[in-house]
Design a protein around this motif. Structure first.
Motif, PDB file in Angstrom:
ATOM      1  N   LYS A  10       0.829  -1.199   0.000  1.00 12.91           N
ATOM      2  CA  LYS A  10       0.000   0.000   0.000  1.00 12.91           C
ATOM      3  C   LYS A  10       0.868   1.256   0.000  1.00 12.91           C
ATOM      4  O   LYS A  10       0.589   2.228  -0.704  1.00 12.91           O
ATOM      5  CB  LYS A  10      -0.922  -0.013   1.225  1.00 12.91           C
ATOM      6  CG  LYS A  10      -1.978   1.043   1.198  1.00 12.91           C
ATOM      7  CD  LYS A  10      -2.928   0.882   2.361  1.00 12.91           C
ATOM      8  CE  LYS A  10      -4.042   1.884   2.293  1.00 12.91           C
ATOM      9  NZ  LYS A  10      -4.949   1.767   3.428  1.00 12.91           N
ATOM     10  N   THR A  11       1.956   1.237   0.748  1.00 12.20           N
ATOM     11  CA  THR A  11       2.873   2.373   0.803  1.00 12.20           C
ATOM     12  C   THR A  11       3.548   2.583  -0.545  1.00 12.20           C
ATOM     13  O   THR A  11       3.674   3.716  -1.028  1.00 12.20           O
ATOM     14  CB  THR A  11       3.938   2.142   1.899  1.00 12.20           C
ATOM     15  OG1 THR A  11       3.289   1.861   3.129  1.00 12.20           O
ATOM     16  CG2 THR A  11       4.820   3.354   2.051  1.00 12.20           C
ATOM     17  N   ILE A  12       3.959   1.490  -1.185  1.00 10.96           N
ATOM     18  CA  ILE A  12       4.611   1.593  -2.496  1.00 10.96           C
ATOM     19  C   ILE A  12       3.628   2.122  -3.529  1.00 10.96           C
ATOM     20  O   ILE A  12       3.973   2.961  -4.368  1.00 10.96           O
ATOM     21  CB  ILE A  12       5.183   0.218  -2.917  1.00 10.96           C
ATOM     22  CG1 ILE A  12       6.343  -0.150  -1.994  1.00 10.96           C
ATOM     23  CG2 ILE A  12       5.642   0.247  -4.365  1.00 10.96           C
ATOM     24  CD1 ILE A  12       6.870  -1.557  -2.200  1.00 10.96           C
TER      25      ILE A  12
ATOM     26  N   LEU B 162       3.183   5.838  -2.985  1.00 10.88           N
ATOM     27  CA  LEU B 162       4.386   6.535  -3.434  1.00 10.88           C
ATOM     28  C   LEU B 162       4.410   6.622  -4.959  1.00 10.88           C
ATOM     29  O   LEU B 162       4.721   7.672  -5.529  1.00 10.88           O
ATOM     30  CB  LEU B 162       5.633   5.816  -2.913  1.00 10.88           C
ATOM     31  CG  LEU B 162       6.972   6.449  -3.265  1.00 10.88           C
ATOM     32  CD1 LEU B 162       7.064   7.845  -2.670  1.00 10.88           C
ATOM     33  CD2 LEU B 162       8.105   5.593  -2.771  1.00 10.88           C
ATOM     34  N   ALA B 163       4.046   5.543  -5.634  1.00  7.82           N
ATOM     35  CA  ALA B 163       4.018   5.522  -7.099  1.00  7.82           C
ATOM     36  C   ALA B 163       2.972   6.504  -7.630  1.00  7.82           C
ATOM     37  O   ALA B 163       3.219   7.222  -8.610  1.00  7.82           O
ATOM     38  CB  ALA B 163       3.729   4.120  -7.601  1.00  7.82           C
ATOM     39  N   ALA B 164       1.811   6.572  -7.006  1.00  2.00           N
ATOM     40  CA  ALA B 164       0.772   7.506  -7.428  1.00  2.00           C
ATOM     41  C   ALA B 164       1.237   8.954  -7.254  1.00  2.00           C
ATOM     42  O   ALA B 164       0.984   9.811  -8.106  1.00  2.00           O
ATOM     43  CB  ALA B 164      -0.508   7.258  -6.631  1.00  2.00           C
ATOM     44  N   GLY B 165       1.933   9.230  -6.166  1.00  3.20           N
ATOM     45  CA  GLY B 165       2.450  10.570  -5.929  1.00  3.20           C
ATOM     46  C   GLY B 165       3.491  10.969  -6.953  1.00  3.20           C
ATOM     47  O   GLY B 165       3.505  12.098  -7.452  1.00  3.20           O
TER      48      GLY B 165
END
Length: 96
Positions: A4-6, A9-12
């Motif tokens: 979920k964190t990755i 981060l990818a969406a950001g």
């Protein structure tokens, strides 16, 4: 939790990259904000029409007006024939 964190981060990163791409070119001669098209160097400011351009030929310009006049004359003959006889005839050639 790690996935979920990755994903966040990818969406950001993608949002930041897309925002940067849309504001990358600011133009040098903008007519309005975002309207910064420029021609290639050496491209003329105005392109003159040639002698073969139909926009400059009076016969081409008058074609539609002439066809409208002919249509109105045919309709007038049809209307006159209809008023006199009470019968509608489409082909003007058949009207005596």
């Amino acid at each position: 939790m790690k996935n979920k964190t990755i994903l966040m981060l990818a969406a950001g990163v993608m949002a930041w990259a897309m925002a940067g791409a849309s504001f990358a070119y600011d133009g040098t001669k903008c007519k309005a904000p975002g309207d910064c098209w420029e021609p290639k160097p050496g491209y003329p400011d105005k392109i003159a029409g040639s002698q073969y351009d139909p926009k400059h030929d009076p016969a081409e310009l008058n074609k539609q007006q002439e066809s409208i006049k002919a249509m109105e004359a045919r309709n007038k003959k049809r209307w006159e024939h209809l008023s006199q006889t009470g019968k509608f005839v489409y082909k003007v050639e058949d009207i005596k």
